[in-house]
Design an enzyme around this catalytic site. Sequence first.
Site, PDB file in Angstrom:
ATOM      1  N   TRP A 322      46.160  62.238  89.355  1.00 36.26           N
ATOM      2  CA  TRP A 322      44.694  62.288  89.253  1.00 36.26           C
ATOM      3  C   TRP A 322      44.055  62.024  90.620  1.00 36.26           C
ATOM      4  O   TRP A 322      43.028  62.592  90.966  1.00 36.26           O
ATOM      5  CB  TRP A 322      44.223  61.226  88.246  1.00 36.26           C
ATOM      6  N   HIS A 323      44.693  61.135  91.406  1.00 30.86           N
ATOM      7  CA  HIS A 323      44.121  60.784  92.703  1.00 30.86           C
ATOM      8  C   HIS A 323      44.179  61.939  93.686  1.00 30.86           C
ATOM      9  O   HIS A 323      43.386  62.011  94.613  1.00 30.86           O
ATOM     10  CB  HIS A 323      44.840  59.566  93.290  1.00 30.86           C
ATOM     11  N   GLY A 324      45.145  62.800  93.513  1.00 32.04           N
ATOM     12  CA  GLY A 324      45.210  63.921  94.442  1.00 32.04           C
ATOM     13  C   GLY A 324      46.548  64.624  94.327  1.00 32.04           C
ATOM     14  O   GLY A 324      47.511  64.092  93.772  1.00 32.04           O
ATOM     15  N   TYR A 475      37.235  56.578  97.824  1.00 24.96           N
ATOM     16  CA  TYR A 475      37.392  57.302  96.567  1.00 24.96           C
ATOM     17  C   TYR A 475      36.532  58.565  96.488  1.00 24.96           C
ATOM     18  O   TYR A 475      36.628  59.300  95.512  1.00 24.96           O
ATOM     19  CB  TYR A 475      37.156  56.365  95.374  1.00 24.96           C
ATOM     20  N   PHE A 478      38.575  61.624  96.029  1.00 27.24           N
ATOM     21  CA  PHE A 478      39.247  61.892  94.749  1.00 27.24           C
ATOM     22  C   PHE A 478      38.280  62.544  93.782  1.00 27.24           C
ATOM     23  O   PHE A 478      38.492  62.658  92.653  1.00 27.24           O
ATOM     24  CB  PHE A 478      39.815  60.590  94.168  1.00 27.24           C
TER      25      PHE A 478
END
Lengths: 478, 299
Positions: A322-324, A475, A478
Amino acid sequence: MLFNSIDFIIFILSFIPLYFLTKGKTRLWLSLGSSYLFYGWWDYRFLLLISVLTLLNFYCGLNITGKTNPKRNYIFLSISVISSLLILGFFKYYNFFTDNFISMLNLLGFDGSSNALRIILPVGISFYTFQTMSYTLDVYNKKIEPEKSLLNFAIFVAFFPQLVAGPIVRASCFIPQLKTDRAFNSEDIVNGIRLIIWGFFLKVVIADSLSMVVDIRFENPACHNALSMLIGVIFYAFQIYGDFAGYSLIAIGVARILGFKFPVNFDRPYFASNFSEFWQRWHISLSSWFRDYLYIPLGGNRSGELKMYRNLLITMLLGGLWHGASWNFIIWGGIHGMALMIQRVWHDFFAKKKQLSPSSVISINALKLLKIIFTFSIVCLAWVFFRSSNLNDSLYVIEKIFQFEDYNVSGVTQKFHVIKGAMLICILVFIEGMSFRINTTNLINEHAYLTMLWSAGLLVFIALFGTFGNNSFIYFQF
Amino acid sequence: MTLAKKLITLIFTFFLIDLLISISLSELSNSSKIRFSRLYNEEINADIVFVGDSRGINSFYSPYFDDLTGLNSINLSYNGLTIPIVNALLDDYLERNKAPKIIFIETTCLKDTYNVLPNFKQYMAHSLSIKNMLKEHYPNIFYASFISKSYIFNSEYFLRTLYYLKKNDQKWINRYTIRKDYYDSIKPENNLKMVEKIDDSAMIIFKIMVTEYRKKGIVVIPVLAPILDKYRNETVIDNYISDINTNTKLDVVDLSDAVNDISMFADAVHTNEKGAHLIASKLYNLPELKNLTITSSGQ
């Protein structure tokens, strides 16, 4: 628009009076227009994207209400979830997959074109797609009624305080608050200001000051000795906490001034004495999202131990993804997944059989401290992957630190920034540690003068130790 | 308590705390032994003044130089210092002290940038030049310092001010040696920027300074401090030096290849204490300095 920019200060100081001067639909339209202005300030083209996602999920939500036709409900849920994931996947993972595909072609001796299309990642897409998905899933699961007003729903998706980096607010929490005019409340305003000041302290004093030490170390790890890199890793742990928790607090504080109550997103995570506690304290809105919409639907811990371990690992790997789109984030998620699994195994096989009976309070405290340090150490290890530019750098940093050579104090660069950073971390840990013993919220709420003294002191501290320069929030990427 | 009262209390308390803290920090700043606090609060009257950026700090080790020559020198170099700021600081120095005999200037500070300037905001009350430069180049910082008086002490430089509260800052020098793996990883093309073409505006400022100092009988000696062998490019360095020669009619003391032993470097662009000792002995052999030491001992 960054919270720590002059643009935002002008924006919010103009918005708040207008917000309280208007009522009903006018106020809602003002909120939506301002939110779109806030988002469009970065890149107006992506307003189309957010509008499409809003319309799509609003329409799907309205059509998941049929009580007689579950199949139809399921189809509309699928349309909502799949299209949200496709949009997210396209913007977030397109570059990753094309890069890997080209590398694979090159490896096989084919000429992989390096002129592939590069996709810009829209700010906050991971947050607002998850927020809209949670809405349709909640409607499908009959946890909430579908929202009938497109205006309310559009504000729920695009509300500027938490639009670009969370917290991910559930519709059940936010939409009911939109239905009544939030009254001008001095207590909310004071509490909001207090949260914003603490948020700025975390961002401008802690995160941005530490970033000066961290960035230079991770930019070229070969230039620094093991001690210097270890300092860089520990500082990064506090930098990302200060950055993200700071943003969340500012978002929650701004919303509070406007009369909205959003849930806490970070709760002193580095005081966690195990990994599940860490995830109950870190990015709570995301971890609870994964728990409710992924871990539990996968079976959670209801279908036997092996499946529970699988579910934990899948959840954390997807949390990393999800973060990248990068192997580093996947490994970061994997380390947390493995840590949670091992903790479960440990708990099931050892702790249950052997009841610990510490002879004194001191040993309980010492044990807890050891657990906190151990949890923090593994979290830091995972942060190495999260922060490094690539996998090679991550492995190089870890190898360097664990060789236990080259721990020479004289080789530590930026000594003044390091001393300042260490001092700031100690202050933060002290304040957060004290808040376990003293209920600061109650204390501050009961004594208005104390609140003002505390906030004024923090403001002076920000002026004296803050790092100003429109530094972006981590963030946002993201 | 009403909201208005609460907000007024907040603002009043902020200004009160801010004022009290700034008064205390200002006292500390004035009594510190760091170079620029000494410049603005003491009489220095040095025979020799060294200036430059971080390469100036780590190339001109004044305590060793004083031992070697029997003269009295001060190093006014600072990390990232550039020629317009050097100009302002030297003007302030000359206003407050006797003119030095020689000014050594490390030439990599010949840039017309102001990135380091915010570090000097604590001296706004002492120096009109610094105040004006801040107003021109950093208006946000300049005006923010009116809102919060403590803010002027928010800098890395102020942390150094505290560190050198009772300590002689002239002993500030790198005391470590370049790491072997770092040396091996250095790619030559990365850092030739250090001696790239000098901006016309920086050269103009330098020329004006040289002319003024000549009138005051001060000898200005530009020095190009040692450059790590991997970064050395004779053609680029020759062009760089001839550029300074042509514009100022000054001979640059070229020490770029004076140090070949990498144990005399702290990192890719700075010598360490050992390297600085070698530089001091090289400068000691300059005719201008020989003459000066003979005159001094004659006196």
